[in-house]
Design a protein around this motif. Structure first.
Motif, PDB file in Angstrom:
ATOM      1  N   ARG A 191       0.831  -1.208   0.000  1.00  0.00           N
ATOM      2  CA  ARG A 191       0.000   0.000   0.000  1.00  0.00           C
ATOM      3  C   ARG A 191       0.865   1.258   0.000  1.00  0.00           C
ATOM      4  O   ARG A 191       0.579   2.224  -0.717  1.00  0.00           O
ATOM      5  CB  ARG A 191      -0.917  -0.001   1.227  1.00  0.00           C
ATOM      6  CG  ARG A 191      -2.042  -1.024   1.159  1.00  0.00           C
ATOM      7  CD  ARG A 191      -2.921  -0.933   2.395  1.00  0.00           C
ATOM      8  NE  ARG A 191      -3.980  -1.909   2.337  1.00  0.00           N
ATOM      9  CZ  ARG A 191      -5.144  -1.731   1.690  1.00  0.00           C
ATOM     10  NH1 ARG A 191      -5.365  -0.586   1.066  1.00  0.00           N
ATOM     11  NH2 ARG A 191      -6.063  -2.663   1.692  1.00  0.00           N
TER      12      ARG A 191
ATOM     13  N   ASP B  29       0.931   4.063  -2.872  1.00  0.00           N
ATOM     14  CA  ASP B  29       0.644   5.472  -2.602  1.00  0.00           C
ATOM     15  C   ASP B  29       1.782   6.363  -3.084  1.00  0.00           C
ATOM     16  O   ASP B  29       1.541   7.450  -3.641  1.00  0.00           O
ATOM     17  CB  ASP B  29       0.418   5.681  -1.102  1.00  0.00           C
ATOM     18  CG  ASP B  29      -0.851   4.995  -0.602  1.00  0.00           C
ATOM     19  OD1 ASP B  29      -1.703   4.664  -1.459  1.00  0.00           O
ATOM     20  OD2 ASP B  29      -0.972   4.760   0.626  1.00  0.00           O
TER      21      ASP B  29
ATOM     22  N   SER C 233       1.510   9.374  -5.965  1.00  0.00           N
ATOM     23  CA  SER C 233       1.881  10.770  -5.739  1.00  0.00           C
ATOM     24  C   SER C 233       2.975  11.214  -6.695  1.00  0.00           C
ATOM     25  O   SER C 233       2.960  12.339  -7.199  1.00  0.00           O
ATOM     26  CB  SER C 233       2.323  10.963  -4.287  1.00  0.00           C
ATOM     27  OG  SER C 233       3.465  10.157  -4.013  1.00  0.00           O
TER      28      SER C 233
ATOM     29  N   SER D 276      -5.227   4.188  -8.056  1.00  0.00           N
ATOM     30  CA  SER D 276      -4.150   3.288  -7.633  1.00  0.00           C
ATOM     31  C   SER D 276      -3.500   2.646  -8.846  1.00  0.00           C
ATOM     32  O   SER D 276      -4.079   2.595  -9.929  1.00  0.00           O
ATOM     33  CB  SER D 276      -4.706   2.200  -6.712  1.00  0.00           C
ATOM     34  OG  SER D 276      -5.473   1.286  -7.467  1.00  0.00           O
TER      35      SER D 276
END
Length: 918
Positions: free
Chosen positions: A369, A373, A377, A384
């Motif tokens: 995860r 993430d 970004s 996702s």
């Protein structure tokens, strides 16, 4: 390829598993050593989960993991040396041999009925060891440590303080720039604290108290109390506790080689008094800064006294096995887990499950995860990575350049926080937990980025794993991209010059192609990776390619045999004599009796040499014999070499049993049916001297008309003597017996009159043969006046008072020459004589072969020759009688009558009819 125990769907997940480090205190390691095991070895048999586990992907979808396995190993700060890995692989292959009495797989292909090895366990052992021993690298993260177990004993003075020291040591190893090895997956490595408690000797209340303190400090999910050693090892017990560790230690240890024979090996003693084992985990008892592990030494380091070349491929590297046998004896009585009960086994199994469920998998899920993430970004994406748009994965496609057009930026190293590496990390992590859909998407994306940067090592790694992930995806939504793997292999081999990674690609891809029935493509792939840098690897891949050819829908038998020969040659160069011999014997089934005499000679010659090296002397003699008894098309020099090899091997065999019976020699050929036997004196008298009244001699050809005239003359004489009546039991006298004479009755020979046997020899070779001490071999049953018979076997002149035997000291047969030898016996006693054959020394002449094979023979006119080597043996005279064709039964079947020419009856002295020439 041969049948494997594991399917490819089982092999790949077992080959790429989450790696966990183990760091133990000295006291904790001492507790496990009571069982002759390190802590990491203690966990090996229980490292596979017995139930399904679940985790959630970045889209919060539930993902099922089946048969998950983890790999726990002790920390070392030096990568394994390539030479030591090669040595281990050699030992693994030499230690795995076909089981005796194993039923072979019979394959019928055309005119061939072949007995083949259905499985090749030596290849599977090699492949497993090869994949497990690959060092961690920077371009991939599949075998980087995901977590670290910190293990201390409840018997420590301050266990919690010991945990702090272990934690600091792990942090120093991971984050200190002095250590480039081992590799860690992420900076924030999961630390799992394990309190080891000795049930039989420790204080259980104290252990529980310490464990409660650990749970408060590290959390319930981050620590565990493991109880072991529930019984003392020296206490007798009726309970038979299984030893599940032996199979793992045997495969994965340089020292544990109880089943290994004849393989190259180097034995390094371990100073630990509790055990002689030095496993791959690299346990060392040297204490450094209060901790037990010597992190500078890897277990796969070569012994300083060993060969500095780090090469074990050639046969010159086969070491003495004396130290190996000593290690066998030392380890023969070792029982692993002697202090553990079945309850302890269950506790260890439960510990692995708790660590995986509560520690490792949540850590992996969290890491995936976080990586997802970070990528969102950095890439500026709104969704996702798992549900990213097609444009990111497959849209706006640009034609990919071929490998040859790309330049390798070998100096390119991505920083640890580079987005490209984060994608690769996420892909590897998904792959390790069997999330192949997401792994493929990540690999595919990373592949494009690496190719754009022309980072070819990274690109090849992404291509390799993308291909494997595509194949393993559930439901097979897309075909296996074999071209990805081909590009990866070419890149690893030709651009990166990394044969280890190229070999891994070939092993995986060939197994995948085989599972799809694409044996031809698999064989081509295996053959592509054969090279001169590793004879062992080339031998194994060539053998698997041969199995691919024979397993095709239409078996390619000759290609199978040819590649088995190539594999046998490379096995021989690698020092794997048993495997080399096996390959040649398998191929011989195809070449034998098909008229390919030169190939058959080569195979027999090699089988003979390998058998001799392995001290299978009877097999060696048999193989060399086959070379000599066939009509050879070899040159004179080669035939001479074959003969010398045979004589050398045969001489060694005969020295082992000097008192045994004389075995049969293959040379020279004997035409038994042309054997002639002459009874009586055969001499040319001077004028006026008497001579035997006979019309035959061994110096003249058989004349049927003359023979008939003498028979009629003898009948007339006998009739006159018997008043004109020819007795019914009359048989004409035969002084010379040959293939034209009636040999159905036992001939008569007279005491003190010589028996001459003419033996027809033929030398099929282009080199001369020298027979020395040549004589007849016979058996005699004397007849005494008392009527008692006493059968005795006499050879040569051992009993000259019964039968005198003439010995020819030298009998030379030139190249491709036919020549007869006349050998005499002198009976001195009445009885039954049976001439069995000839006995002689077979040898060659030094310097007798010229370039054309018919060179001058030094000293041949003087009757004295210089023998290079000779062996003693025999050949039997076996004469087949005439075909019977009188009765209906004889006409409808094949039957032969007796031939008694070599079985004369020795009678008492009789008058000899002589003639005088005036």
């Amino acid at each position: 390829m041969a049948q494997c125990v594991q399917s490819v769907q089982e092999l790949i997940p077992d080959s790429f598993v989450p790696c966990v480090a183990a760091l133990c205190s000295d006291e904790a390691e001492r507790l496990t050593r009571l069982n002759h095991l390190s802590f990491a070895e203690l966990l090996k048999p229980f490292s596979r989960l017995t139930s399904e586990v679940h985790m959630r992907d970045p889209n919060n979808q539930l993902h099922v993991i089946k048969n998950l396995k983890i790999a726990v190993s002790n920390i070392t700060t030096q990568p394994p040396q390539p030479g030591a890995i090669r040595k281990l692989l050699n030992d693994v292959v030499s230690g795995s041999q076909p089981a005796e009495g194993l039923v072979a797989n019979v394959i019928t292909a055309g005119d061939y009925d072949l007995n083949l090895s259905a499985t090749t366990p030596w290849f599977e052992s090699y492949r497993e060891t090869f994949l497990q021993s690959m060092p961690a690298s920077d371009h991939e993260f599949l075998n980087h440590y995901l977590a670290c177990m910190l293990v201390a004993s409840s018997g420590e003075a301050e266990p919690v303080e010991q945990f702090s020291k272990l934690s600091q040591e792990q942090h120093r190893i991971q984050h200190n720039n002095d250590y480039s090895y081992p590799k860690w997956f992420i900076p924030n490595t999961l630390k799992y604290y394990v309190l080891l408690h000795d049930v039989s000797a420790g204080d259980e209340q104290r252990a529980e108290s310490i464990y409660e303190e650990m749970k408060q400090k590290y959390g319930t999910q981050g620590c565990y109390l493991l109880k072991i050693n529930s019984r003392t090892s020296n206490r007798a017990s009726d309970e038979q506790i299984p030893d599940p560790w032996s199979q793992y230690l045997q495969k994965n240890s340089i020292q544990n080689q109880e089943s290994y024979e004849d393989g190259p090996c180097t034995i390094t003693s371990n100073k630990n008094s509790d055990s002689n084992l030095l496993s791959l985990d690299g346990l060392d008892n040297e204490v450094k800064d209060g901790l037990p592990n010597n992190f500078r030494a890897h277990p796969l380091q070569l012994d300083p006294s060993s060969d500095s070349s780090n090469s074990i491929d050639g046969p010159d590297h086969v070491k003495s096995t004396s130290s190996l046998h000593e290690t066998k004896k030392a380890n023969a009585g070792i029982i692993h887990g002697a202090c553990l009960t079945l309850t302890d086994h269950d506790r260890i199994r439960q510990f692995i499950q708790e660590f995986t469920f509560r520690g490792l998998l949540p850590h992996i899920e969290k890491t995936i995860r976080q990586l997802n993430d970070q990528l969102i970004s950095r890439k500026g994406l709104s969704r996702s990575l798992f549900s990213a748009t097609k444009k990111w994965f497959s849209g706006s496609k640009v034609p990919e350049k071929s490998v040859n057009e790309l330049k390798n930026t070998s100096g390119l190293l991505y920083p640890p926080e580079a987005p490209e590496l984060q994608i690769r990390k996420m892909a590897d992590l998904c792959f390790l937990v069997q999330h192949y859909d997401l792994a493929y998407s990540c690999y595919h994306t990373a592949k494009k980025d690496f190719l754009n940067d022309q980072a070819m090592l990274y690109a090849a790694g992404a291509l390799e794993m993308a291909a494997v992930s595509a194949f393993l995806q559930p439901g097979a939504p897309r075909p296996y991209p074999a071209h990805y793997m081909d590009t990866a292999i070419q890149t690893y081999r030709d651009i990166c010059k990394n044969m280890v990674l190229a070999e891994r690609c070939v092993l995986l891809s060939a197994e995948i192609l085989k599972s799809q029935g694409k044996y031809s493509e698999a064989a081509a792939l295996l053959i592509r990776l054969t090279s001169e840098d590793s004879d062992l690897r080339s031998a194994l891949l060539l053998e698997q390619a041969a199995h691919c050819f024979i397993n095709m829908k239409s078996p390619m038998v000759r290609k199978y045999a040819f590649h088995m020969i190539l594999a046998g040659h490379r096995f021989s160069k690698a020092g794997q004599k048993k495997h080399a011999l096996r390959c040649y014997c398998q191929a011989m089934q195809v070449y034998k009796g098909k008229g390919w005499s030169l190939a058959e000679d080569h195979i027999n010659f090699t089988i003979g040499r390998q058998s001799y090296t392995l001290r299978q002397l009877d097999n060696a003699v048999s193989a060399f014999r086959h070379i000599l008894i066939n009509e050879s098309k070899q040159s004179a020099a080669q035939q001479g070499a074959f003969l010398r090899e045979y004589l050398y091997v045969y001489k060694n065999v005969s020295q082992l049993s000097p008192d045994g019976p004389l075995p049969q020699l293959p040379l020279p050929y004997i035409n038994s049916s042309a054997t002639r036997v002459f009874f009586g004196h055969d001499r040319r008298p001077a004028d006026g001297e008497k001579q035997a009244a006979t019309h035959v001699s061994l110096d003249q050809e058989y004349d049927s008309e003359s023979s008939q005239q003498w028979r009629e003359l003898e009948e007339q004489v006998v009739s006159v003597v018997n008043r004109g009546v020819l007795p019914s039991n009359f048989h004409p006298t035969q002084y010379c017996l040959n293939s034209y004479s009636d040999n159905s009755r036992f001939p008569l020979a007279v005491v003190e009159e010589p028996i001459t046997v003419e033996v027809a020899f033929r030398n099929p070779l282009k080199v001369p043969l020298l027979l020395t001490d040549l004589s007849l071999l016979w058996k005699f049953q004397p007849k005494y006046v008392s009527g008692k018979d006493n059968e005795e076997v006499k050879e040569l002149v051992s009993e000259p008072e019964m039968i005198g035997t003439e010995v020819i000291s030298e009998f030379l047969i030139n190249s491709e020459e036919s020549k007869v030898a006349r050998l005499k016996l002198f009976p001195h006693h009445i009885g039954e004589l049976h001439i069995l054959g000839v006995v002689y020394n077979l040898g060659t002449i030094q310097g007798s072969v010229a370039v054309d094979g018919i060179g001058a023979l030094p000293g041949c006119h003087t009757g004295k020759h210089s023998l290079s080597m000779s062996v003693r043996g025999r050949q039997d005279l076996e004469i087949q009688g005439p075909r019977l064709n009188n009765t209906k039964e004889e006409k409808t079947s094949i039957k032969y009558g007796p031939d008694r020419r070599l079985d004369p009856i020795i009678t008492e002295e009789m008058p000899l009819l002589e003639a005088v020439d005036f």
